[in-house]
Enzyme design. Structure first.
Site: not given
Length: 423
Positions: A109, A145-147
């Site tokens: 991530h 990760t986190e768009l």
């Protein structure tokens, strides 16, 4: 017929222990095992297990018509295997229904897509292998990760064989375009699925907000909003952190009952559910969506400032990724393990000063301030860099070394590609 495409992102970093300056060079173990086990058990008992039971019941009661997708980081999967293996079993049960799609993402991530293409590719491949070994499914759609997404990252994703990617439906990117369509990457074969920000946040952040003008949010009200999409808008991507079910919205808020009622209301309004892969397969839109600067789903700005918006974060990231090529050449398993965990985006999020003012502290995780998060991380990173230097000592500049090693790696990749082409 209108459709909803639900997806959830799941991640939990390894918490770092309090690591003081005088421990550099003497203590090479960086993790707070008690805090990690406690965090995972809390998530398992209050979110993962009850939420998985709820979704499984929804799938079974609809004969598989309710569908959902998950993006689960590799570092979380490792912790679940260690501290809560029953959660892994519950996800296997969900996947076995055939109504669940597992998405690809970087193993740690991490922010590697922004700083090191080779590291990004290695983590994505490792994550896909982990998903396949645990659940027997190979990810076909990507959820970074986190768009975090840009045209350049989309190119990386396409090269790795993914047919589609999820991204934030940020207003400054979409402009007049609707989030309720699929789009094409401007120059590679990749279908893009924007997240409907408002409809996602209505559940994730507003469901328990008594001051919201639409409170309380009921299943029939929500499905009515979906059914009222404009003509030509056939589906809506609704995505959030899995903590929305049981953590951000506690069980006594009625969040689980809300979800259980969705399929029934959807049936009344002729609304169905689909996975990201199904949405891509049914895509009819050839319109291009261009994203020059990276975006994310964080904060109002939808940019990267939550992770690299100040000098503290910038210095930590620069020093970490300066040794990436040397770490990849390293054979020390402990260094490889620490390298992955030090890349977790949470470590840099804790250093953010965006939400820190005076004595008001928000989003700083286990630290009292962003500055404490920075000092603790940099002490650990200093010890880590010493260990890397012991493995691969160098007298030349890190940037020069990285450039040389990247050239070597690129040449090796070209040789492999040429050999495959000849074969």
């Amino acid at each position: 017929m209108k459709s909803i495409c639900f997806f959830f992102q799941l991640h939990q970093p390894l918490r770092l222990k309090r690591y003081r300056f005088f421990e550099i060079g003497t203590d090479h173990y960086y993790y707070n095992d008690f805090a990690n086990e406690d965090s995972v058990r809390y998530l398992a008992d209050n979110c993962y297990l009850p939420a998985n039971r709820t979704l499984l019941e929804m799938i079974q009661n609809t004969n598989g018509k309710f569908k959902v997708a998950f993006s689960i980081s590799g570092v979380l999967l490792e912790q679940l295997e260690q501290y809560a293996p029953e959660v892994i079993d519950s996800f296997k049960e969900l996947v076995d229904t055939g109504s669940v799609e597992l998405l690809g993402e970087p193993y740690a991530h991490s922010l590697s897509a922004l700083y090191d293409e080779n590291e990004f590719k290695a983590q994505v491949k490792r994550h896909s292998q982990k998903i396949e070994s645990l659940f027997g499914q190979t990810p076909k759609v990507f959820c970074n990760t986190e768009l975090i997404y840009s045209d350049e990252i989309g190119e990386y994703i396409s090269k790795l064989g993914f047919k589609g990617a999820l991204l934030e439906g940020a207003r400054h990117i979409l402009g007049w375009k609707s989030a309720n369509y699929t789009y094409k990457h401007p120059y590679v074969d990749l279908t893009l699925l924007p997240r409907n920000t408002e409809m996602s946040d209505n559940i994730a952040f507003r469901f328990s907000n008594w001051g919201w003008d639409q409170y309380p949010l009921t299943a029939d009200k929500y499905i009515n909003w979906v059914a009222d999409m404009k003509d030509g808008e056939d589906f809506m991507v609704v995505g959030m952190n899995y903590g929305a079910l049981g953590i951000n919205n506690h069980a006594d808020s009625g969040i689980f009952e809300f979800f259980k009622a969705l399929p029934y209301q959807a049936m009344i309004k002729n609304v169905n559910f689909m996975t990201p892969s199904e949405a891509i397969a049914k895509s009819k839109n050839d319109d291009v969506l261009t994203t020059g600067e990276p975006i994310s789903w964080a904060d109002e700005e939808k940019d990267l400032s939550a992770w690299n918006g100040n000098d503290l974060q910038g210095e930590a990231l620069q020093k970490l990724y300066a040794v990436s090529e040397r770490v990849r050449l390293c054979t020390d398993r402990a260094i490889k393990y620490d390298w992955l965990n030090l890349q977790a985006c949470d470590n840099f999020y804790y250093m953010s000063t965006k939400h820190f003012a005076g004595n008001t502290i928000a989003h700083t995780g286990p630290y009292e301030s962003p500055y404490e998060a920075f000092m603790n991380y940099m002490n650990i990173l200093s010890d880590f860099l010493q260990r890397v230097d012991e493995q691969y000592p160098t007298t030349i500049d890190n940037e020069e070394l990285n450039s040389l090693l990247k050239t070597i790696n690129n040449q090796e990749s070209q040789i492999v590609e040429l050999e495959e082409e000849i074969a």
